[in-house]
Design a protein around this motif. Structure first.
Motif, PDB file in Angstrom:
ATOM      1  N   THR A 171       0.830  -1.208   0.000  1.00 23.88           N
ATOM      2  CA  THR A 171       0.000   0.000   0.000  1.00 23.88           C
ATOM      3  C   THR A 171       0.861   1.253   0.000  1.00 23.88           C
TER       4      THR A 171
ATOM      5  N   ARG B 186     -13.946   0.295  -8.152  1.00 31.46           N
ATOM      6  CA  ARG B 186     -13.083  -0.763  -8.692  1.00 31.46           C
ATOM      7  C   ARG B 186     -11.981  -0.179  -9.563  1.00 31.46           C
TER       8      ARG B 186
ATOM      9  N   ARG C 198      -9.313   1.736  -7.488  1.00 27.59           N
ATOM     10  CA  ARG C 198      -8.362   0.830  -6.822  1.00 27.59           C
ATOM     11  C   ARG C 198      -7.388   0.225  -7.826  1.00 27.59           C
ATOM     12  N   THR C 199      -7.856  -0.091  -9.013  1.00 28.60           N
ATOM     13  CA  THR C 199      -6.970  -0.629 -10.041  1.00 28.60           C
ATOM     14  C   THR C 199      -5.873   0.364 -10.397  1.00 28.60           C
TER      15      THR C 199
ATOM     16  N   VAL D 291      -5.039   1.467  -4.109  1.00 30.88           N
ATOM     17  CA  VAL D 291      -5.744   1.478  -2.818  1.00 30.88           C
ATOM     18  C   VAL D 291      -7.169   1.970  -3.062  1.00 30.88           C
ATOM     19  N   PRO D 292      -8.097   1.671  -2.156  1.00 30.27           N
ATOM     20  CA  PRO D 292      -9.464   2.186  -2.303  1.00 30.27           C
ATOM     21  C   PRO D 292      -9.503   3.708  -2.158  1.00 30.27           C
TER      22      PRO D 292
ATOM     23  N   TYR E  18      -6.879   6.212   0.077  1.00 28.55           N
ATOM     24  CA  TYR E  18      -6.035   7.210  -0.581  1.00 28.55           C
ATOM     25  C   TYR E  18      -6.311   8.596  -0.013  1.00 28.55           C
TER      26      TYR E  18
END
Length: 291
Positions: free
Chosen positions: A105, A222, A225-226, A230-231, A235
């Motif tokens: 992360t 989605r 995060r890609t 991180v979600p 972030y």
């Protein structure tokens, strides 16, 4: 913060009857450090899920990787062991060394912040017995601190950030043969990061961000995060805490004002989040970095 029990390199060292843990500490932001001594040993690190940077503090001239017996270590030599890498080490004689463990992360956040790139595009390059005087000086400053003392542990955290940032800027390369699928377009990712940075002091919802990209909340989360590694909420919290640290270092603003400037609803909410991430309150952090 990742517990030491989930750090495979730390556990492999700790399992050795010859290695001795001199000091260890969680440094916040997905980083941890350990200082070791070892003698006449063999250690295998089997595809850890975290990155490890190491610096030889003393001795180590009989240490080598099993596949490269001609290359020997020495004081101030650095090693970079990326996540997923298997490596096998032989220790002949004595060695003292420091390890800095970095979560995926934290690596992802650095890729976006420092390099303006998607984390999945990049990889930390392996290095064995690297010469980097700047990094070795930082490591020696790091191991010279008493991590058990809260103020010095906070200074250690700042040094760890400098070490990680330097490694990201000097040791990160592009993944070859990678075909990127999904995620946000580079221009959209950049505009989103700039928007978040400009509005850290304001309430920001997932729906608002999704609307800016003309996506449903589900698909936006989605794709974010890609691209960011991180979600969205993670972030955003990391960027708010980064700004808070900078404000605490720069001046004597009241903590309540710092909290509002970084998008926290109250000083108590700010203090709780800050302590969870860094292991200290904002006041303790300010006292440590200004003292």
């Amino acid at each position: 913060m990742t517990p030491f029990t989930q750090l495979q390199v730390f556990n492999a060292m700790h399992a050795s009857p010859n290695a001795r843990l001199e000091l260890s500490a969680q440094l916040g932001d997905g980083m941890a450090a350990a200082r070791w001594s070892n003698r006449d040993d063999a250690r295998d690190y089997l595809a850890p899920s975290h990155h490890t940077l190491s610096c030889y503090i003393a001795d180590g001239t009989g240490t080598f990787r099993r596949q490269r017996p001609a290359d020997k270590g020495a004081p101030n030599k650095l090693c970079i062991m990326p996540a997923g890498l298997e490596s096998n080490w032989i220790v002949n004689g004595a060695i003292r060394l420091a390890h800095l463990y970095i979560s995926e992360t934290q690596f992802a956040l650095g890729c976006v912040r420092l390099l303006d790139r998607e984390p999945r595009e990049l990889q930390l390059r392996e290095a064995t017995f690297l010469d980097d005087p700047q990094q070795s000086v930082r490591f020696r400053q790091l191991v010279g601190l008493n991590w058990a003392e809260p103020a010095e542990r906070l200074l250690a955290s700042s040094l760890a950030h400098e070490i990680v940032d330097h490694a990201l800027l000097s040791q990160v390369g592009q993944r070859h043969g990678l075909r990127l699928k999904g995620g946000l377009a580079p221009s959209a990712r950049r505009q989103l990061a700039e928007y978040l940075e400009a509005h850290l002091d304001q309430p920001i919802t997932l729906g608002e961000l999704a609307l800016r990209c003309n996506l449903s909340e589900y698909h936006f989360a989605r794709m974010f995060r890609t691209s960011f590694g991180v979600p969205p909420h993670q972030y955003l919290l990391a960027r708010r805490l980064h700004r808070a640290c900078r404000l605490l270092r720069l001046g004597a603003l009241p903590l309540g004002e710092v909290a509002l400037m970084c998008g926290f609803a109250s000083a108590s909410h700010f203090s709780n989040r800050f302590r969870q991430a860094l292991g200290a309150t904002p006041g303790q952090y300010r006292a440590a970095v200004s003292g």
